[in-house]
Design a protein around this motif. Structure first.
Motif, short mmCIF file in Angstrom:
data_model
loop_
_atom_site.label_atom_id
_atom_site.label_comp_id
_atom_site.label_asym_id
_atom_site.label_seq_id
_atom_site.Cartn_x
_atom_site.Cartn_y
_atom_site.Cartn_z
N ASP A 1 47.19 47.81 34.17
CA ASP A 1 48.20 46.85 33.30
C ASP A 1 48.45 45.64 34.26
N THR A 2 49.08 45.85 35.53
CA THR A 2 49.46 44.92 36.34
C THR A 2 48.37 43.99 36.73
N VAL A 3 47.18 44.66 37.20
CA VAL A 3 46.16 43.79 37.45
C VAL A 3 45.80 42.96 36.49
N LEU A 4 45.48 43.52 35.28
CA LEU A 4 44.85 42.66 34.06
C LEU A 4 46.02 41.66 33.89
N SER A 5 47.22 41.75 34.04
CA SER A 5 48.13 40.68 33.52
C SER A 5 48.34 39.65 34.69
N ILE A 6 47.89 39.93 35.81
CA ILE A 6 47.62 38.80 36.92
C ILE A 6 46.24 38.01 36.59
N TRP A 7 45.39 38.81 36.31
CA TRP A 7 44.10 38.12 35.92
C TRP A 7 44.27 37.16 34.65
N HIS A 8 45.03 37.65 33.86
CA HIS A 8 45.26 36.89 32.30
C HIS A 8 45.22 35.57 32.89
N ALA B 1 36.85 44.34 29.90
CA ALA B 1 35.63 45.33 30.15
C ALA B 1 35.17 45.36 31.40
N LYS B 2 35.48 44.19 32.38
CA LYS B 2 35.08 44.13 33.73
C LYS B 2 35.81 45.14 34.32
N TYR B 3 37.11 45.56 34.20
CA TYR B 3 38.06 46.40 34.77
C TYR B 3 37.42 47.76 34.76
N GLU B 4 37.04 48.08 33.36
CA GLU B 4 36.68 49.43 32.98
C GLU B 4 35.65 49.85 33.80
N TRP B 5 34.42 48.96 33.77
CA TRP B 5 33.28 49.23 34.44
C TRP B 5 33.37 49.09 36.11
N GLY C 1 32.64 47.45 51.32
CA GLY C 1 33.20 47.22 50.25
C GLY C 1 33.07 45.48 50.19
N VAL C 2 32.84 45.20 48.57
CA VAL C 2 32.28 43.75 48.55
C VAL C 2 33.80 43.12 47.99
N LEU C 3 34.05 42.02 48.81
CA LEU C 3 35.38 41.31 48.21
C LEU C 3 35.22 40.60 47.08
N VAL C 4 36.23 40.91 46.01
CA VAL C 4 35.96 40.41 44.74
C VAL C 4 37.46 40.24 44.17
N ASP C 5 37.60 39.20 43.25
CA ASP C 5 38.70 38.94 42.52
C ASP C 5 40.18 38.97 43.09
N LEU C 6 39.94 37.84 44.25
CA LEU C 6 41.33 37.41 44.84
C LEU C 6 42.10 36.27 43.91
N THR C 7 43.19 36.80 43.19
CA THR C 7 43.91 36.13 42.39
C THR C 7 45.29 36.04 42.75
N VAL C 8 45.79 34.91 42.67
CA VAL C 8 47.35 34.57 42.80
C VAL C 8 47.64 33.84 41.62
N VAL C 9 48.87 34.20 40.98
CA VAL C 9 49.32 33.42 39.73
C VAL C 9 49.69 32.00 40.18
N PRO C 10 49.34 31.02 39.42
CA PRO C 10 49.71 29.64 39.65
C PRO C 10 50.95 29.18 40.50
N ALA C 11 52.24 29.78 40.21
CA ALA C 11 53.30 29.42 40.77
C ALA C 11 53.29 29.88 42.22
N HIS C 12 52.35 30.65 42.80
CA HIS C 12 52.54 31.18 43.95
C HIS C 12 51.16 30.95 44.63
N ARG C 13 50.35 29.76 44.01
CA ARG C 13 48.95 29.67 44.47
C ARG C 13 49.13 28.82 45.64
N SER C 14 49.25 29.22 46.88
CA SER C 14 49.11 28.27 48.06
C SER C 14 48.43 29.04 49.21
#
Length: 352
Positions: free
Chosen positions: A22-29, A40-44, A88-101
């Motif tokens: 749930d934490t990861v999906l909230s950051i992805w949202h 769906a991607k997360y489950e797979w 391991g393939v690098l994927v889904d690097l995500t930072v919420v906009p307020a901290h995106r630097s």
């Protein structure tokens, strides 16, 4: 009196794909796409991978103890010098906009490197070309470029962007007839291969993989289990396989995993009895004929490799359209030279 250093604003922690879902999906949202698609991607990709849970890192903003970023290395089965390694393939690097630097993103990447060093032999990824300098800065090496090649099957649309429409239609139709006849003649004069479409991975892929030459370079294990999880189980896009056999021969000669976007047939992965990631001209002629019969206007493929694997595609009419860098970082002490590593990657070696 010595003053104490202030605590860091950002720290990483090891994530758990199940516990932290749930934490990861909230950051992805709002950052990685629509809610139903990312769930769906997360489950797979995160919970359904048969090779093990991904190496997951979360970035915490310490002043309010909030998780504000995530990065992942998805597990892949690969061969290096004939032995299976943990990649391991690098994927889904995500930072919420307020901290995106740059700072938080680098801290997150460095945390993933440290975690990957403990669990994996190799980290690799396909960053945006603009991020190449950042990847070098944190210790990744540029292994190669993954190059997209395309082959035009129906020429009218291609010609319309270059000459008047009234001329493009007859010339395009004539070019279509000429190139189709040329391919049919080559198929008639060369080794005959039958082809058929399938919506699922075929068990015969296992015998083809087992009996073909793999070489000593870096490549993914391409058996039916690979195709089933990477393509059949994916909820994101439909994959169809073109399966090639010789008349009267029960054994599979080659396969292509394909996806359709618009009128283009994208080859996402492939393997043949030529081994080592190579295709022969009869294999590619069968692909062109099948794609033409299915109504596609062009075929494309992405390959990261040396010229020995690309030359046959070029001889069959594939032209370079674009390229992206591939970066990697070995965890082992003995690190091969990227110039002599002989890697073979396709777009299937990414996350989707």
């Amino acid at each position: 009196m010595n003053s104490l250093s202030p605590p860091p604003q950002y720290v990483t922690r090891d994530g758990d794909a199940l516990r932290d879902r749930d934490t990861v999906l909230s950051i992805w949202h709002g950052n990685l796409g629509q809610e139903d698609r990312i769930a769906a991607k997360y489950e797979w990709f995160y919970l359904g991978c048969p090779y093990g849970r991904p190496v997951l890192q979360l970035l915490q903003y310490t002043p309010d103890a909030t998780d504000i970023g995530t990065a992942c290395a998805g597990q892949r089965r690969m061969l290096w010098q004939g032995k299976e390694i943990r990649a391991g393939v690098l994927v889904d690097l995500t930072v919420v906009p307020a901290h995106r630097s740059l700072g938080p993103a680098l801290i997150l990447q460095q945390g993933l490197i440290q975690a990957g060093r403990q669990q994996l032999d190799l980290l690799y990824g396909f960053p945006n070309p603009k991020a190449a300098a950042v990847f070098k800065r944190i210790g990744y090496e540029r292994f190669a470029d993954i190059v997209r090649h395309a082959h035009v099957l129906r020429h009218t649309g291609y010609l319309r962007s270059r000459i008047p429409s009234w001329l493009a239609y007859p010339l395009g139709a004539l070019a279509d007839l000429v190139f189709a006849a040329k391919d049919r003649l080559k198929r008639a004069l060369g080794p005959r291969l039958d082809y058929a479409w399938s919506g699922r991975a075929d068990a015969a892929m296992d015998a083809l993989w087992r009996d073909s030459e793999k070489g000593s370079g870096l490549l993914a294990i391409r058996d039916s289990a690979h195709c089933k999880w990477r393509f059949d189980d994916s909820p994101l896009v439909r994959t169809r396989y073109l399966l090639l056999t010789a008349p009267g021969d029960a054994g599979m000669q080659a396969w292509f995993a394909t996806q359709v976007e618009g009128n283009t047939l994208h080859v996402r992965d492939f393997w043949s009895n030529a081994g080592c990631g190579r295709m022969s001209e009869p294999h590619l002629l069968a692909l062109s004929c099948a794609a033409r019969e299915a109504g596609h206007t062009s075929v494309s493929v992405e390959i990261a490799s040396d010229s020995s694997r690309i030359d046959c595609w070029k001889r069959c009419g594939y032209v370079e359209r674009s390229r992206r860098p591939v970066f990697g970082r070995w965890s082992r002490e003995e690190k091969p030279d990227p110039q002599t590593m002989d890697l073979f990657l396709t777009s299937a070696d990414e996350d989707e």
